[in-house]
Design an enzyme around this catalytic site. Structure first.
Site, PDB file in Angstrom:
ATOM      1  N   GLU A  18       0.971  -1.096  -0.027  1.00 44.52           N
ATOM      2  CA  GLU A  18      -0.047  -0.022   0.088  1.00 44.52           C
ATOM      3  C   GLU A  18       0.894   1.323   0.008  1.00 44.52           C
ATOM      4  O   GLU A  18       1.926   1.385   0.262  1.00 44.52           O
ATOM      5  CB  GLU A  18      -0.973   0.103   0.974  1.00 44.52           C
ATOM      6  CG  GLU A  18      -2.438  -0.550   1.201  1.00 44.52           C
ATOM      7  CD  GLU A  18      -3.101   0.414   0.207  1.00 44.52           C
ATOM      8  OE1 GLU A  18      -2.667   1.557  -0.246  1.00 44.52           O
ATOM      9  OE2 GLU A  18      -4.413   0.291   0.238  1.00 44.52           O
ATOM     10  N   ARG A 101      -7.443   1.101  13.206  1.00 41.67           N
ATOM     11  CA  ARG A 101      -6.007   1.346  12.839  1.00 41.67           C
ATOM     12  C   ARG A 101      -6.209   2.353  11.535  1.00 41.67           C
ATOM     13  O   ARG A 101      -7.127   2.712  11.048  1.00 41.67           O
ATOM     14  CB  ARG A 101      -5.403  -0.009  12.512  1.00 41.67           C
ATOM     15  CG  ARG A 101      -5.687  -0.533  10.926  1.00 41.67           C
ATOM     16  CD  ARG A 101      -4.787  -1.453  10.317  1.00 41.67           C
ATOM     17  NE  ARG A 101      -5.345  -1.983   9.032  1.00 41.67           N
ATOM     18  CZ  ARG A 101      -5.541  -1.503   7.950  1.00 41.67           C
ATOM     19  NH1 ARG A 101      -4.721  -0.441   7.690  1.00 41.67           N
ATOM     20  NH2 ARG A 101      -5.942  -2.214   6.798  1.00 41.67           N
ATOM     21  N   ASN A 103      -5.073   4.049   8.046  1.00 38.33           N
ATOM     22  CA  ASN A 103      -5.026   3.288   6.758  1.00 38.33           C
ATOM     23  C   ASN A 103      -4.239   4.426   5.752  1.00 38.33           C
ATOM     24  O   ASN A 103      -3.306   4.763   6.222  1.00 38.33           O
ATOM     25  CB  ASN A 103      -6.565   3.182   5.982  1.00 38.33           C
ATOM     26  CG  ASN A 103      -6.358   2.056   5.011  1.00 38.33           C
ATOM     27  OD1 ASN A 103      -5.682   1.148   5.181  1.00 38.33           O
ATOM     28  ND2 ASN A 103      -7.461   2.277   3.956  1.00 38.33           N
ATOM     29  N   GLU A 121     -11.708  -6.009  10.348  1.00 37.80           N
ATOM     30  CA  GLU A 121     -12.687  -6.966  10.598  1.00 37.80           C
ATOM     31  C   GLU A 121     -12.439  -7.623  11.725  1.00 37.80           C
ATOM     32  O   GLU A 121     -11.272  -8.166  11.961  1.00 37.80           O
ATOM     33  CB  GLU A 121     -12.637  -8.042   9.082  1.00 37.80           C
ATOM     34  CG  GLU A 121     -12.814  -7.468   8.105  1.00 37.80           C
ATOM     35  CD  GLU A 121     -12.786  -8.157   6.584  1.00 37.80           C
ATOM     36  OE1 GLU A 121     -12.244  -9.213   6.784  1.00 37.80           O
ATOM     37  OE2 GLU A 121     -13.336  -7.771   5.539  1.00 37.80           O
ATOM     38  N   ASN A 154      -9.545   5.984   2.726  1.00 39.39           N
ATOM     39  CA  ASN A 154      -8.626   5.483   2.032  1.00 39.39           C
ATOM     40  C   ASN A 154      -7.841   6.419   0.837  1.00 39.39           C
ATOM     41  O   ASN A 154      -7.678   7.534   1.368  1.00 39.39           O
ATOM     42  CB  ASN A 154      -9.208   4.333   1.186  1.00 39.39           C
ATOM     43  CG  ASN A 154      -8.420   2.990   0.806  1.00 39.39           C
ATOM     44  OD1 ASN A 154      -7.081   3.092   0.689  1.00 39.39           O
ATOM     45  ND2 ASN A 154      -9.021   1.921   0.989  1.00 39.39           N
ATOM     46  N   ASP A 204      -9.763   1.974  -3.815  1.00 37.06           N
ATOM     47  CA  ASP A 204      -8.588   1.880  -2.820  1.00 37.06           C
ATOM     48  C   ASP A 204      -7.703   3.050  -2.808  1.00 37.06           C
ATOM     49  O   ASP A 204      -8.435   4.150  -2.469  1.00 37.06           O
ATOM     50  CB  ASP A 204      -7.745   0.683  -2.681  1.00 37.06           C
ATOM     51  CG  ASP A 204      -7.231   0.046  -1.565  1.00 37.06           C
ATOM     52  OD1 ASP A 204      -6.657   1.070  -0.707  1.00 37.06           O
ATOM     53  OD2 ASP A 204      -7.092  -0.954  -1.461  1.00 37.06           O
TER      54      ASP A 204
END
Length: 299
Positions: A18, A101, A103, A121, A154, A204
């Site tokens: 990422e 958390r 991102n 999740e 995102n 994303d």
């Protein structure tokens, strides 16, 4: 269009690659592997990957003007000294949300670091809704909450005139545009810019090119798409040899190369067998458009 070439440049597979950032001074691509709790740097000259392990899932990394990096890991902002591999916490947030958390994140044109949070999740496909937020870390280390009730904060970027802020909340399956006050760093007046189509799956990471068009990585859609913010229309699709495409940035000597991260977490054995390149980092050349240099956090 036929001149577009896609090659895998980082074969070292990422569980959740990422937040790619081109670092001019190092001729390198910096990125994170969120689920491996690592910040990585691929040297485009030597082709070597070096990584620094951190003590929590790290959602994003950005350049610092004075060297090193600013990172968003766990629910805190921190500085990473690459040479000493030391992490210095600057701000702790969301202490009441142990399941959250950080991102994706990026630095704005004035050197402020924006990063957002999300709920992890609790089991596959199950997560608490609207637990995330978007924050700005100012140069004096103060933090301002810009958005609340976010699902998965995102991709983000700014228009070339710095008057619009673009942001993705993945579970809205859309790119949103906000008015941006570059002097104060405040956002206002949200509107939907582009709603993803079914085959594009979930948005994303995102970046802007030198023509002011947006490139959006489509996780599970195996592609990056180019959006015209003026019309709200998709104007180009580039498909990649992995389905879990997570983010993109421009880089290389003249910012004419696009680097695209991917993930293999979330794929079962059968899917992995069909996708031998899942988790690798790809370089796209021949797009016929360049990017702009990344901004650096000023403190």
């Amino acid at each position: 269009m036929s001149s577009i070439k896609i090659e895998s440049v980082v074969k070292e597979k990422n569980r959740m690659g990422e937040c790619p950032v081109w670092e001019e001074r190092e001729n390198a691509l910096v990125y994170v592997d969120i689920n491996s709790q690592k910040v990585c740097r691929w040297n485009s000259v030597t082709n070597e990957v070096h990584s620094v392990s951190v003590d929590a899932r790290v959602g994003s990394v950005a350049l610092r003007k004075c060297g090193g990096y600013v990172i968003a890991l766990g629910t805190r902002f921190a500085f990473l000294n690459w040479e000493t591999e030391s992490v210095t916490t600057i701000a702790e947030l969301e202490q009441d949300k142990p399941n959250n958390r950080f991102n994706d994140g990026k630095v704005d044109p004035k050197g402020r670091f924006f990063a957002g949070t999300m709920a992890e999740e609790t089991e596959p496909g199950v997560r608490a809704r609207h637990q995330g937020a978007l924050y700005t870390l100012f140069p004096d280390y103060s933090v301002v909450k810009q958005l609340d009730q976010v699902d998965i904060s995102n991709g983000l970027d700014w228009s070339l005139d710095h008057r619009t802020f673009f942001h993705i909340d993945s579970l809205a399956y859309a790119v949103h545009a906000f008015d941006y006050d570059v002097h104060t760093g405040k956002i206002a007046c949200c509107k939907v810019l582009y709603q993803l189509e079914k085959e594009e799956q979930m948005p994303d990471g995102m970046c802007i090119d030198a023509e002011g068009k947006l490139w959006v990585a489509c996780i599970d859609g195996g592609r990056v798409i180019r959006i015209d913010p003026e019309t709200g229309k998709r104007i180009q699709t580039v498909k990649l040899p992995a389905s879990r495409i997570t983010s993109c940035c421009f880089g290389g000597k003249d910012y004419s190369e696009m680097y695209v991260t991917s993930a293999y977490d979330g794929l079962d054995k059968a899917a992995l067998a069909k996708e031998p390149q899942a988790g690798e980092i790809f370089k796209i050349t021949g797009l016929g458009v360049k990017g702009i240099p990344q901004y650096s956090y000023v403190a």
